[in-house]
Design a protein around this motif. Structure first.
Motif, PDB file in Angstrom:
ATOM      1  N   ARG A 239       0.845  -1.194   0.000  1.00 18.45           N
ATOM      2  CA  ARG A 239       0.000   0.000   0.000  1.00 18.45           C
ATOM      3  C   ARG A 239       0.882   1.247   0.000  1.00 18.45           C
ATOM      4  N   ARG A 242       2.470   1.770  -3.401  1.00 13.89           N
ATOM      5  CA  ARG A 242       1.535   2.332  -4.369  1.00 13.89           C
ATOM      6  C   ARG A 242       1.320   3.817  -4.134  1.00 13.89           C
ATOM      7  N   ARG A 246       2.138   6.985  -6.707  1.00 20.16           N
ATOM      8  CA  ARG A 246       1.069   7.904  -7.111  1.00 20.16           C
ATOM      9  C   ARG A 246       1.399   9.352  -6.753  1.00 20.16           C
ATOM     10  N   ALA A 259      -2.232   6.147 -23.380  1.00 20.98           N
ATOM     11  CA  ALA A 259      -2.809   6.203 -22.030  1.00 20.98           C
ATOM     12  C   ALA A 259      -2.765   7.624 -21.509  1.00 20.98           C
ATOM     13  N   SER A 260      -3.779   7.986 -20.759  1.00 21.57           N
ATOM     14  CA  SER A 260      -3.775   9.307 -20.142  1.00 21.57           C
ATOM     15  C   SER A 260      -2.800   9.280 -18.965  1.00 21.57           C
ATOM     16  N   ASN A 262      -3.333  10.052 -15.847  1.00 23.04           N
ATOM     17  CA  ASN A 262      -4.032   9.451 -14.728  1.00 23.04           C
ATOM     18  C   ASN A 262      -3.984   7.924 -14.729  1.00 23.04           C
ATOM     19  N   TYR A 263      -4.336   7.365 -15.874  1.00 22.37           N
ATOM     20  CA  TYR A 263      -4.407   5.915 -16.025  1.00 22.37           C
ATOM     21  C   TYR A 263      -3.017   5.322 -15.985  1.00 22.37           C
ATOM     22  N   HIS A 266      -1.802   5.168 -12.515  1.00 22.80           N
ATOM     23  CA  HIS A 266      -2.502   4.097 -11.802  1.00 22.80           C
ATOM     24  C   HIS A 266      -1.966   2.718 -12.194  1.00 22.80           C
ATOM     25  N   VAL A 267      -1.853   2.457 -13.486  1.00 22.91           N
ATOM     26  CA  VAL A 267      -1.387   1.138 -13.930  1.00 22.91           C
ATOM     27  C   VAL A 267       0.041   0.885 -13.446  1.00 22.91           C
ATOM     28  N   VAL A 270      -0.142  -0.238  -9.992  1.00 23.75           N
ATOM     29  CA  VAL A 270      -0.636  -1.620  -9.949  1.00 23.75           C
ATOM     30  C   VAL A 270       0.494  -2.603 -10.267  1.00 23.75           C
ATOM     31  N   LEU A 271       1.256  -2.307 -11.314  1.00 21.21           N
ATOM     32  CA  LEU A 271       2.343  -3.210 -11.704  1.00 21.21           C
ATOM     33  C   LEU A 271       3.450  -3.218 -10.663  1.00 21.21           C
ATOM     34  N   SER A 273       3.039  -2.748  -7.491  1.00 24.92           N
ATOM     35  CA  SER A 273       2.510  -3.548  -6.392  1.00 24.92           C
ATOM     36  C   SER A 273       2.570  -5.036  -6.720  1.00 24.92           C
ATOM     37  N   ARG A 274       2.174  -5.386  -7.925  1.00 21.73           N
ATOM     38  CA  ARG A 274       2.137  -6.800  -8.291  1.00 21.73           C
ATOM     39  C   ARG A 274       3.523  -7.415  -8.397  1.00 21.73           C
TER      40      ARG A 274
ATOM     41  N   GLU B 762      -8.500   1.326 -20.223  1.00 21.87           N
ATOM     42  CA  GLU B 762      -8.616   2.615 -19.528  1.00 21.87           C
ATOM     43  C   GLU B 762     -10.081   2.995 -19.314  1.00 21.87           C
ATOM     44  N   TRP B 765     -11.656   0.784 -16.626  1.00 22.47           N
ATOM     45  CA  TRP B 765     -11.141   1.189 -15.307  1.00 22.47           C
ATOM     46  C   TRP B 765     -11.840   2.454 -14.819  1.00 22.47           C
ATOM     47  N   ARG B 766     -11.973   3.410 -15.722  1.00 25.60           N
ATOM     48  CA  ARG B 766     -12.627   4.664 -15.363  1.00 25.60           C
ATOM     49  C   ARG B 766     -14.066   4.415 -14.911  1.00 25.60           C
ATOM     50  N   TRP B 779      -6.317   1.394  -4.151  1.00 24.53           N
ATOM     51  CA  TRP B 779      -5.585   1.365  -5.408  1.00 24.53           C
ATOM     52  C   TRP B 779      -5.863   2.646  -6.182  1.00 24.53           C
TER      53      TRP B 779
END
Lengths: 282, 779
Positions: A239, A242, A246, A259-260, A262-263, A266-267, A270-271, A273-274, B762, B765-766, B779
């Motif tokens: 946690r 992540r 961010r 990808a934006s 924001n996304y 986030h991804v 996620v990666l 963390s994984r 994307e 997810w949104r 997350w």
């Protein structure tokens, strides 16, 4: 479509190649697998006056000695996948390479090319960074090595000088646990590539993550302290990791058609963390 | 004997050995190469085009600009396009000049030397803005263009190339009686066909003024007709050749670069000129698929009876109207799809934007409408707390009722209910989706579909069946081989009817408009139905001729003659039979006299009872409709939004599978293309109208590792009243419900409604973040 005109050099040995680079290194594009330059030329984004084919220079060797791996410039990705040493001792590299493109392209694409390309989506750069990668650069003046983040100066720009040829890339064998993950959305190129590693050094656990695709230049994050502080509480550690990603990269994160911002951020978290979850797992 | 057999395709050997001929690979003696100079502005006046440097480049023969072709206007429904832009450009990539040279390389290098001065105009890329906008007009002369009156309805002084309205019952009344009203918006990005062979055309003029064209096109007769119209020459002076077509999917349905290349050839004295696009050029200069902004509002009773359906589609056609205006029209008149609803009001506006223009695409408006309809149905079910399967069962059309545009449904259209029930059972329809682990969920979704060919009422097919001297048979139809395989089924029909092996039947795989039998167009899933029936008529005609001759030989009535297993005999004396070869050229008596002559059967097929649509979009437009059901199981990684298709069930009532493997191939192919359309494909533009992904790396098309290994295809055979052997079309149908089924499965898995196509990671997810943020806590 017909490619724009260019002059092709096919040096028969390294000295000849270095002569060419000495004379007009800033006008020459070096070509092994050609998977980058062919695309750029087809898309009208590159018009090199000179292309130099290095496939006849005999740079096809993979050497493993004293815990160091040397991969020469002409070695293809499939040749590495077929190599026992890679599979058994460099699992991070092996896992990384298998994610690049597809089987057909891997017959031509080279590992050195993928790294030297320094594209934001360059898949092999995280492994390069975590395995103490060093680029071996040779010119008429001699040989030098540049490693780690120092090698990556900007988007698609490395520390390689116009009169230098990347002869090989070296990796250290690190005995620990490592994991690679990439994320491809609605493109064949990655949005982001993440590698994580955990190993012991001088009695301490080191936990590091390397990322390409998040920002203009590759990133290494040392999570060793957070890991130590978490005292075995993996959920809390992840946690924190992540949250760190961010907040730390909120402004630097790039945005593009794949990808934006924001996304992407986030991804990446996620990666991270994984991959961390795999390497810290007992 | 041959009907219902999965024989190998007639084109398979040529294709797998690399011998198959495509225009892209063709070379003619003395051929010149053309390259297009494309606009770098999305909307601009052309002030000046400097061609000097290009014209004097070595090996260049000519440089042509729009100025020289300004009197020619092209357009299937609205004549809104110049062959080369003149006075104005309307999208980045629009051809503004053409360079013709002795080599492809010279043409390409010289094309880069053409210099265009533009005066930029305001750019409109958003279709909803284009719809509202009155000050900035992309086609300011819309009111002066020729157009297909009574069919298409452009609105002058707007950016609306076509307005279509469908009305049924009384929509206000319907809503006033509704106990619940559900409103939603849906969108679909513009997409590309990605046919394997890019657009390719060769044209030359013969000394007698005949124009000869070779083109990778679906509809040679449409090319001939529209080129004749554009160039003001008689059709007898044009020959269009089409060999194998490397895929079309609607992208090559009408007329594209043929008139331009014809004129380029004319301007260099009639020498053959070839224009073949690269993949990159194809993305920019060749037309693609419409984008859609949709709004839908449905009124229902609490127990799930749908009584009012209102929708508005804004259909993004890009810079020119082309086929897209009819796509928009069809999106309107398919109304509420398979549902029987008394009060319907649908408006469809096809608008111009400053983007590459759109044309026909597999599904033709019905595809886009199904995303809206089948998603809306599920959302209604969710709001009513009803099982989406039950809601469908309660509202589908049944024999005796009618479709939204008034066409009656009867048993001869197939069994929609059976399709639905089978799909539901085979996917293992249950309750809410299951959770595989903390962040991985699975769900199932259903969708129904319907489509018939969207064709002019009087469209027709013709066929010739000719006996050769040795009794083998040649058959000619107008359908092109674009990968769909219709030609193979036609061979099976001929073989069956004469009782001869399929290798004694030859079909013209290549088209030549001066020799081949006519068919309207190879589009709309109409080919087997129309051409199959025309072939049956031609066979009947040939048999008639055979019987007349044989009757005299055997001294009986023609009605006493049987033709079976390649033999011709009198029913009362089967042992005394003739071979087909004995009659093929007429029958010769021992003394040298002849009875009859060379046998050539000819036939046609149309549906004389079809009608145009009236001012309320009501009529009898479909020669047949095909019903089907789709069911899917998906797995979602909520952290990334990635959707994986695990299993797919596709059930279609095709009436009769003349070649079951070919039908299966269409069903699987349609499913795969549908998954790609649902999850990956999107043309991405920036606000200036530049296409950001004109290549197959960033325009992602489904690859083998994304295809579910489990695709179950079920073929039902409740015969069509009018189909050959009861067969209906299938080509487009299997794609129609895929996207909605997946969208519905996502809701079943994670309780999230997705409204945009494609459902990229994307976007999913949104949607999860907005609608079920608890799934992403931490997350």
């Amino acid at each position: 479509m017909i490619l724009p005109p260019f002059k092709l050099y096919k040096p028969r040995n390294i000295d000849e190649a270095l002569e060419v680079l000495e004379e007009r290194g800033d006008e020459v594009v070096v070509f092994a697998g050609g998977t980058k330059i062919m695309l750029l030329m087809q898309w009208g984004m590159a018009r090199p006056n000179y292309i130099m084919d290095i496939k006849s220079l005999g740079l096809n060797h993979v050497k493993y000695e004293d815990g160091k791996l040397t991969v020469e410039a002409g070695v293809t990705l499939n040749e590495l996948i077929d190599n026992e040493v890679i599979r058994e001792r460099f699992s991070l590299l092996y896992e990384t390479i298998k994610s690049i493109a597809d089987d057909i392209i891997r017959n031509k694409a080279t590992l050195v090319g993928n790294i030297v390309d320094a594209a934001p989506y360059a898949t092999a750069v995280p492994a390069f960074l975590l395995l103490n990668g060093k680029a071996v650069l040779r010119s008429k003046e001699g040989t030098r090595e540049v490693g780690g983040l120092d090698f990556f100066v900007d988007i698609m720009k490395t520390a390689q000088k116009p009169n230098e040829l990347v002869i090989a890339i070296q990796f250290d064998e690190i005995k620990g646990k490592a994991k690679f993950l990439d994320f491809k959305g609605d493109s064949l190129f990655s949005v982001v590539n993440v590698a994580a590693i955990k190993y012991s050094q001088d009695g301490h656990d080191l936990v590091k993550v390397a990322i390409t695709g998040l920002t203009n230049k590759p990133v290494i994050v040392d999570f060793s302290d957070q890991y130590a502080e978490s005292k075995g509480n993996v959920d809390a550690f992840l946690r924190k990791a992540r949250e760190y990603i961010r907040s730390e990269y909120k402004t630097e994160v790039i945005a593009d058609a794949r990808a934006s911002a924001n996304y992407r951020l986030h991804v990446t978290s996620v990666l991270v963390s994984r991959t961390l979850e795999v390497v810290v797992h007992e | 004997m041959y009907i219902g057999k999965s024989i190998y395709r007639v084109d398979s050997l040529e294709k797998v050995t690399g011998r198959a001929l495509y225009v892209f690979d063709m070379e003619l003696p003395g051929m010149l190469y053309a390259k297009l100079v494309r606009s770098t502005e999305a909307h601009a006046k052309i002030k000046k085009i400097n061609i000097e440097r290009a014209r004097t480049y070595p090996s260049v023969v000519a440089v042509i600009t729009g100025e020289q072709l300004r009197e020619y206007k092209v357009g299937i429904y609205v004549a809104d396009r110049n062959m080369l832009a003149w006075d104005k450009v309307r999208f980045i990539g629009e051809p503004v000049a053409a360079v013709i040279a002795e080599t492809e390389e010279a043409a390409e290098r010289a094309a880069e030397l053409v210099d265009v001065d533009y005066e930029p105009l305001p750019v409109i890329t958003d279709p909803e803005r284009a719809f509202e906008e009155r000050a900035v007009l992309i086609h300011e002369n819309l009111g002066k263009y020729d157009y297909y009156r009574g069919y298409i309805n452009p609105i002058p002084n707007t950016n609306i190339a076509n307005k279509f309205v469908l009305r049924r019952g009384n929509i206000e009344d319907g809503f006033s009686k509704s106990e619940m009203v559900i409103e939603n918006n849906f969108t679909e990005d513009m997409m590309n066909h990605v046919y394997m062979e890019p657009m390719s055309v060769i044209a030359q003029w013969l000394p007698d003024g005949t124009l000869e064209i070779w083109t990778s096109a679906q509809s040679p007769f449409a090319v001939r007709y529209l080129t004749a119209k554009a160039l003001h020459i008689p059709e007898s002076k044009i020959i269009v050749h089409v060999p194998y077509v490397g895929g079309g999917f609607g992208g090559k349905a009408g007329v594209n670069f043929e008139p331009l290349v014809a004129m380029l050839s004319k301007m260099v004295g009639g020498r053959p000129v070839k224009l073949a696009l690269s993949r990159y050029e194809n993305f920019l200069a060749a037309p693609s698929k419409v984008g859609v902004r949709a709004w839908v509002k449905t009124g229902v009773t609490k127990d799930g009876k749908i009584i009012a359906w209102q929708a508005r589609y804004i259909v993004d056609s890009g810079g020119y109207a082309d086929y897209a205006v009819n796509v928009g029209r069809t999106m309107g008149y398919i109304g509420a799809g398979v549902y029987d609803i008394p009060n319907i009001y649908v408006e469809s506006y096809t608008v111009y934007t400053n983007k590459p223009y759109a044309t026909a695409f597999r599904g033709f408006g019905v595809l886009e409408a199904h995303w809206v309809i089948e998603r809306q149905i599920d959302i209604i079910a969710h709001k009513l707390g009803m099982d989406p399967f039950e809601l469908r069962l309660k509202n589908i059309v049944r024999p005796g009722s009618s479709l939204s545009m008034g066409q009656r449904v009867d048993k001869g259209n197939g069994d929609l209910e059976q399709c639905l029930k089978m799909a539901k059972d085979l996917i293992g329809w249950g309750k809410l989706g299951e959770k595989v682990d903390d962040y991985t969920y699975r769900g199932k979704g259903l969708a129904l579909s319907i489509k018939g060919p969207s064709v002019p009422a009087n469209n027709a097919a013709q066929a010739f069946v000719r006996l050769n001297e040795d009794g083998t048979i040649d058959v000619s139809i107008g359908t092109t081989e674009i990968g769909q395989g219709t030609l193979t089924s036609i061979v099976q029909i001929v073989a069956e009817e004469f009782g001869v092996p399929t290798d004694r039947v030859r079909i013209d795989t290549f088209k030549d408009t001066s020799k081949s039998a006519y068919t309207w167009q190879t589009v709309g899933s109409r080919s087997l139905f129309y051409d199959g029936n025309a072939v049956l008529a031609a066979i009947a005609d040939a048999k008639d001729q055979i019987r007349k001759i044989a009757a005299r030989v055997f001294n009986v009535e023609p009605s006493d003659i049987e033709i079976r297993n390649g033999k011709v005999f009198a029913r009362n004396n089967p042992s005394s039979a003739l071979d087909l070869k004995d009659i093929a050229m007429g029958y010769t008596l021992p003394n040298g006299n002849t009875i009859g002559g060379p046998i050539m059967g000819r036939g046609y097929f149309n549906r004389p009872d079809l009608t145009v649509l009236n001012e309320n979009g009501q009529g009898n437009p479909f020669p047949f409709v095909t019903f089907g059901a789709h069911a899917v199981e998906v797995e979602i990684d909520v952290l990334t939004g990635r959707v994986k298709v695990l299993r797919y069930v596709t059930v279609f009532d095709v009436g009769k599978a003349i070649n079951p493997e070919l039908v299966k191939g269409q069903m699987i192919g349609g499913t795969i293309m549908g998954i790609s359309y649902a999850l990956y494909e999107s043309l991405k533009f920036d606000e200036g109208g530049a296409l950001l992904n004109p290549n197959l790396i960033d325009y992602k098309v489904i690859r083998s590792n994304n295809i579910p290994s489990d695709i179950i295809t079920i073929i039902l055979e409740n015969p069509d009243t009018y189909g050959p052997y009861g067969a209906r079309g299938i080509g487009e149908n299997a794609m129609l419900g895929v996207a909605a089924a997946i969208g519905n499965a996502i809701y079943n898995a994670v309780g999230v409604e997705v409204h945009e196509l494609p459902m990229t990671p994307e976007r999913v997810w949104r949607a999860i973040k907005e609608q079920r943020p608890e799934l992403l806590e931490g997350w």
